[in-house]
Structure formats: structure tokens, C-alpha cells
Design an enzyme around this catalytic site. Structure first.
Site, PDB file in Angstrom:
ATOM      1  N   HIS A 182     -31.766  18.252  10.289  1.00 39.42           N
ATOM      2  CA  HIS A 182     -32.586  18.341   9.091  1.00 39.42           C
ATOM      3  C   HIS A 182     -33.975  17.798   9.368  1.00 39.42           C
ATOM      4  CE1 HIS A 182     -30.702  14.350   9.017  1.00 39.42           C
ATOM      5  NE2 HIS A 182     -31.802  13.931   8.413  1.00 39.42           N
ATOM      6  N   CYS A 197     -32.829   6.255   6.335  1.00 43.25           N
ATOM      7  CA  CYS A 197     -32.976   6.922   7.625  1.00 43.25           C
ATOM      8  C   CYS A 197     -34.392   7.489   7.699  1.00 43.25           C
ATOM      9  CB  CYS A 197     -31.930   8.020   7.812  1.00 43.25           C
ATOM     10  SG  CYS A 197     -32.147   9.449   6.733  1.00 43.25           S
TER      11      CYS A 197
END
Length: 678
Positions: free
Chosen positions: A67, A196
Site C-alpha cells: 500500500h 506505521c
């Protein structure tokens, strides 16, 4: 979610088209391109690869979730692939058979990112993944991911419900919950933060995983997700009532000081996804032993910039760069002021009396002396600041006092830049050692104010004055003499080496080593060190300027995105931002990097051979008036740029050209953050 995925974005036989994670990402991304969701395939895949390089996106349970955020994405999109043979995405338990490619625009709004985060939480549900593995058509899989219950999902056996902890009685309005010991009267309480680099997937998967494990263990877990869709701070009362803290993060925790004074477990975000029960057990054990993490407050610069599990070499580099980053403004201000003083008053300005004793408002020489003397004062801070902030990077604020003291001693004994490096590392190590000593709670208040500065400064002073100071001083003197004595071929060889280092990794560790060597020498104020600084800056300007020139003279050899990036590279190169060449190197490293190194070596060698000097640590063409032998300096940069551009054009011309689709839209340059070469 149903607007983000359709049957056209699903491939249930991905293994037939891909046998690697790169091929899988390309296959799924091509489906996005076909639907107009992605405008530049190669540009988007470069962003996916950059995210993958930060941390593998494979998860336990056969899941891969490549992603990224990208300027090449028109709207939030999700593509799904299923592989019978499995594709390695770096998960500990083996290849992934369920692959989700998540594409978010660079400016995606909170609502879309919240939907993507809900998918990340769904991936922790065994029923959901089982239904995806049982889906027989692309439409069925798309409906499942989009939130529609299918026949397959309805017939799939349900896992047993997880136990939940009994609701806690609410405190009266206005009351502050006390952090009473966990026991029979209430469950153990944990607050957690997950984050993250992208903030789309792992952030929310780790949160879901911790919450599920907490329910299974009868532990009350409250999670603050610091993701791309923003974050809501945990209630201060909830934090105050917690027995322990779990940080599962790969980027700095925002407002970390809120969680100080509690048993703390600090790990990477993937640990939160893969082993939540272990983390809960670990924090409970720490709390039972009364092990309080004092450093659970504000992170040091190294911690904020670091990655979990990195080696000592990486940490050492970041400690050193912490000191250098704080020193650079002093170098810049002092160097430019001194250079301006010389420009106004000539080199005799160094012999001018103090402006406190003699200053005429209408005299140019007085103003030149003022600039020179202020710059000289700024330069006296270089070594103490370097040492102080190396220690700060290691041990946070307690390291500042012994670091500055050690740096001042290094300056006093003429140990110079090398002495500052040693003093900073010693000061940080001494403070870290003192912090590990268990002391009574009653003394903790005076430790950072009195005890740590007193003991650490005494130890650092002893070592610098009586043990290592003299050897380092002699080494610094020998290095300075060597630089000043360089001539002929030796000067050119040094220029070649510095040029190669600056252009090898385009702002990476080797580049930083060369740059740090150069600005460290400025503290000595010698002619040799000024030549080194000039060569380093000139070589660092070459790669982006060369890519800009190459895209101008042979645009057909580059993609439309690269041609757009080439326009920005003119400005970045002229400003000494070596990282401006990174988009080109990422797309074609075997041709771009050797070409950049060749041009950098030529420029470095010519700059040294021409005797060009520079007192400022940065500025690019904007400080040319302050450069010694400025015209020859510009000639050196032009020569290296021409060599590098010519080589990259030659090498790209040798390959078989792939014509671009006529329908491809011209995309703006990546919204890529580029760091100054410092």
C-alpha cells in the site's frame, strides 16, 4: 468501500500472472490503470516499492497488503488478488495467498482513509479471510470486501466469540479515576498507541489485534491509532488509570510524554499485529515487577527517527547525525558572516581590533569587522554543540550538560571536531549507564537536575583532560596538517573520492559521511578544509542538474513523469539538494547512479585542482559570490553535469525503447519530500 473495489479489480488466479511481490503489485496496479484510478503505472509502482522498502507488508495468516499514498492515484482504490501458490511479502510464517493492493491519493480525505482502515481491521477476522479464500467469482470477492454478505460468507463456519471483559462501573462526573492496582476488583488496564509510516493498514490492524487479544485475556485495552485519517487522543483519565503502555509503532509517537511513568513495552507495529498476547504478557510482567520506563516520555531525536530492531551501526550514524544537524545552523551562520566580512573588508579584516573598542558607523571596514567577529563567535559553538547534541540524541536532555562540557574541553585542548565526536559519544554513554541504575523513588526528582549532570560531567571531564584528550588532539593536528599539505595528484584523488561518496547514494549514509567530514573541517578554519567543503557541495549539485539536463536534451528517453521531475531538478540541483535525483535513480538505478558518480568525481577533482574554497556549508549557486575562484568553480560543476548527463543519455539510448501510450496524461512531479543534503 463498495466504491473502491469492483470485480474488475479482483484477480482470483494471481499466481498465473505473478510469482513475486513486484509482479503481483504490477498485475493488480494494471487493473487500476485500466479503470483510470492510477494515471502513471511506473510512478505508482515506485511509490509502492518505496513503502515496501520501509517495512515488509506481509502478515501472519497468509496476507500481503502492499500500500502507499501516491500523487498518481486519482481516488482511493483497492485491488485484490488470490494466489494458489503464495507470494512472499516478508511475513514470518511464509508466503501470502491473499494480496490487497491499497492505493490512496496523496491528499486523500479522512472519510476515505477511515474506510481503508476498517478493511485493515477486517483482516484480523478469521471469518472474513476464510470467506475470501472460499469465494468462487471475482464479483463475490468484491462484494465481500465491499461489505456485502454473500452466500459463501453466510455458510462459512463462525469462530467462537471472544470473551469480553465485564463493563467497568463509571466514575462520578468530574472525578478522576485512580490507577488502583489491578486485581479481583477490576481488570488489568493497558493503553496503546499504534502507527506505521503510511498510516493506512498496519496502524489499524495492530489496534484490532491488541484489542482482540485483550478481550481474550480479560485485559482492558484502549488504543490510540495515529493513522493517516487523523487521531483522537485518549482521554487523560484513561491514561492515568492504566497499569501499562504498549507502543506498537514505526514512526514517532505523537505527544509521547503523556504516557510517562508507567510500565512500557515499545516495539514495531508488526509485533502488535503478529504477537499481541506476548506484548500484553510482557507489559503485565513489567508492571508486576514495578519496572517503570522513565524514558517513556518525550522521545530523543534518535528514537524519533529510528526503526525498530535496527543495528548498532545504524544507531551510531543517527547519533552522530543528531549532533551534526544541530551544528549545521551554527556553521551556516558563522561561515556566511565570516565570508561576508572578507567580501567587504578583504582578508585583513581578520586583524581588525574588536568592534567594542573601535567602530565607525560610516566605515565599511568596521561593518566588515563586525560581521567577521560575530561569525567567529558563532564558530566557537561548533564543537560544543556537536558534542552536546550527540549526547542528546543518545540520552535525551540529561545528556546535554556533559555533552556541552566535553565539547568545550575538546575546544580548549585543541582536539577539534574529532574531540567533539568523542566527547558527545562518551557523555551519552555515561548518562545512559547512570540511567540504568535503580534508585529509590524519593531521589528520582533530583536525578536529572543534580545527580546526572554532576556525575556525568565529572566523568567526561576526567576522560577528556587526562585520558583521551591528548591523543585525539594530536590526531586532529595531523589530519589538519595533511589537508593543508595536499598538492598535485593527492588533491585530485581526494576530490574524486569525495565526489563518488556524494553521488553514490544521493543523500544516503555515504553521502552524509562525506558531508559531515567537510563541515567538521570548517571548524578548523584552514584553507584545506575550505577546499574540501567546496568540492563536496559542487559534487552534490551534479546528480539533479545532470538529470534535469538529460531530460531536456533527450526527453524521449524518459517517461512523462520523469520529464516533469526534471524541471524541478534544475532548482533542486542549483540549491544543493542531491536528493532531487532520487526519482530517476529509483526508476533506473543501473544507469543513473554510475552516471551520477562519474560526473561527481569529475566535479570533485576539478574543484580541488582549481583550488576553489567555500566557508559556507550550504547554499548552492546562491553563495557563489562567497566562493574562492568562483568562475572555475562553476566550470567544474558544468563539466561534471555534462559528463553525467551524457553518460545517462548514452546508457539509456542503448536499451530498447518502450513507446509511451498516447493516452497517458502528463502528471505533475511527485509530491516527494526531499531533505537538504545536510
Amino acid at each position: 468501500m463498495s466504491q473502491m473495489i469492483s470485480a474488475e479489480l479482483v484477480d482470483l488466479e494471481l499466481d498465473l500472472a505473478a510469482d513475486s511481490k513486484e509482479a503481483a503489485a504490477r498485475s493488480l496496479a494494471e487493473r487500476m490503470v485500466a479503470l483510470g484510478r492510477v494515471t502513471d503505472l511506473d510512478g505508482f509502482l515506485a511509490d509502492v516499492a518505496a513503502r515496501e522498502a520501509q517495512m515488509p507488508t506481509g502478515l501472519d495468516g497468509g496476507i500481503g497488503i502492499p500500500h502507499c499514498r501516491s500523487a498518481h492515484v486519482t481516488e482511493p482504490t483497492l485491488a485484490f488478488g488470490r494466489s494458489a501458490t503464495g507470494i512472499d511479502f516478508g511475513a514470518p510464517d511464509g508466503p501470502a495467498d491473499l494480496i490487497f493492493l491499497i492505493a490512496a491519493p496523496a491528499g486523500a480525505d479522512d472519510a476515505h482513509l477511515s474506510i481503508l482502515s476498517s478493511l485493515a481491521r477486517q483482516l484480523m477476522d478469521a471469518d472474513f479471510t476464510a470467506a475470501l479464500r472460499a469465494a468462487t467469482t471475482a464479483g463475490e470477492a468484491a462484494a465481500l470486501i465491499g461489505g456485502e454478505e454473500t452466500d459463501t460468507q453466510a455458510e462459512a463456519p463462525r469462530t467462537a466469540p471472544e470473551p469480553t471483559s465485564a463493563p467497568e462501573p463509571q466514575a462520578p462526573a468530574g472525578a478522576t479515576p485512580a490507577a488502583a492496582p489491578a486485581g479481583a476488583d477490576r481488570p488489568f488496564r493497558i493503553v496503546a498507541v499504534t502507527s506505521c509510516p503510511t498510516g493506512i493498514a498496519h496502524t489499524y490492524m495492530a489496534a484490532e489485534s491488541l484489542e482482540r487479544a485483550g478481550r481474550a485475556e480479560g485485559v482492558e485495552v484502549s488504543v490510540e491509532t495515529q493513522g493517516s485519517s487523523g487521531f483522537t487522543r485518549l482521554d487523560p483519565d484513561v491514561i492515568a488509570a492504566a497499569d501499562g503502555v504498549i507502543f506498537a509503532h514505526d514512526v514517532p509517537v505523537r505527544d509521547k510524554e503523556r504516557f510517562a511513568g508507567k510500565a512500557t513495552v515499545d516495539v514495531g507495529v508488526k509485533a502488535g499485529v503478529n504477537r499481541p498476547a506476548e506484548l500484553i504478557a510482557e507489559v503485565r510482567d513489567k508492571a508486576a515487577r514495578g519496572e517503570i520506563t522513565e524514558a517513556g516520555a518525550k522521545p530523543s531525536p534518535v528514537e524519533a527517527a529510528g526503526e525498530p530492531g535496527e543495528g548498532y551501526g545504524t544507531k551510531l550514524r543517527k547519533w552522530l547525525m543528531s549532533g551534526v544537524s544541530y551544528m549545521v545552523p551554527f556553521v551556516a551562520a558563522g561561515g556566511l558572516l565570516i565570508a561576508l566580512g572578507f567580501a567587504l573588508g578583504g582578508y585583513k579584516v581578520s586583524e581588525a581590533p574588536s568592534v567594542m573598542d573601535h567602530f565607525l558607523w560610516t566605515d565599511t571596514g568596521s561593518w566588515a569587522a563586525l560581521l567577521f567577529q560575530v561569525g567567529g563567535v558563532a564558530f566557537k559553538f561548533l564543537v560544543p554543540v556537536l558534542a552536546g547534541y550527540i549526547a542528546y540524541g543518545m540520552a535525551d536532555r540529561p545528556g546535554l550538560v556533559p555533552g556541552f562540557v566535553g565539547g568545550a574541553i575538546a575546544l580548549d585542548i585543541k582536539a577539534g571536531f574529532l574531540g567533539g565526536l568523542a566527547a558527545g559519544l562518551i557523555a551519552g554513554a555515561v548518562v545512559m549507564a547512570i540511567q540504568k541504575v535503580k534508585i529509590p523513588a524519593s531521589l528520582r526528582g533530583i536525578m536529572p537536575v543534580v545527580v546526572i549532570p554532576l556525575i556525568s560531567s565529572a566523568v567526561v571531564g576526567f576522560l577528556m583532560f587526562l585520558v583521551i584528550g591528548e591523543p585525539i588532539s594530536k590526531l586532529q593536528s595531523a589530519l589538519t596538517s595533511w589537508l593543508n599539505g595536499l598538492n598535485g595528484a593527492n588533491v585530485i584523488v581526494l576530490g574524486v573520492i569525495l565526489g563518488l561518496m556524494m553521488c553514490f547514494d544521493l543523500g544516503g549514509p555515504l553521502n552524509k559521511v562525506a558531508y559531515t567530514f567537510a563541515i567538521g573541517g570548517l571548524a578548523d578554519g584552514t584553507d584545506g578544509s575550505f577546499k574540501v567543503m567546496a568540492a563536496v557541495m559542487a559534487a552534490g549539485m551534479v546528480p539533479p542538474l545532470a538529470m534535469a539536463l538529460a531530460t531536456t536534451v533527450r526527453g524521449r528517453l524518459f517517461t512523462r513523469t520523469e520529464r516533469e521531475n526534471g524541471k524541478a531538478a534544475w532548482v533542486l540541483g542549483a540549491s544543493f539538494v542531491t536528493e532531487g535525483a532520487i526519482p530517476f535513480a529509483a526508476a533506473d538505478p543501473l544507469r543513473v547512479i554510475p552516471s551520477a558518480m562519474a560526473g561527481g568525481a569529475v566535479t570533485g577533482a576539478l574543484s580541488m585542482a582549481f583550488g576553489c574554497t567555500l566557508r559556507a556549508p550550504h547554499g548552492g549557486i546562491f553563495v557563489v559570490p562567497l566562493i574562492g575562484n568562483a568562475l572555475l568553480y562553476l566550470l567544474a560543476i558544468a563539466a561534471g553535469t555534462a559528463v553525467s548527463a551524457g553518460l545517462v543519455v548514452l546508457l539509456k539510448g542503448l536499451r530498447k525503447q518502450q513507446p509511451e501510450p498516447e493516452s497517458a496524461a502528463v502528471e505533475p512531479a511527485d509530491d516527494r519530500e526531499v531533505a537538504v543534503a545536510a
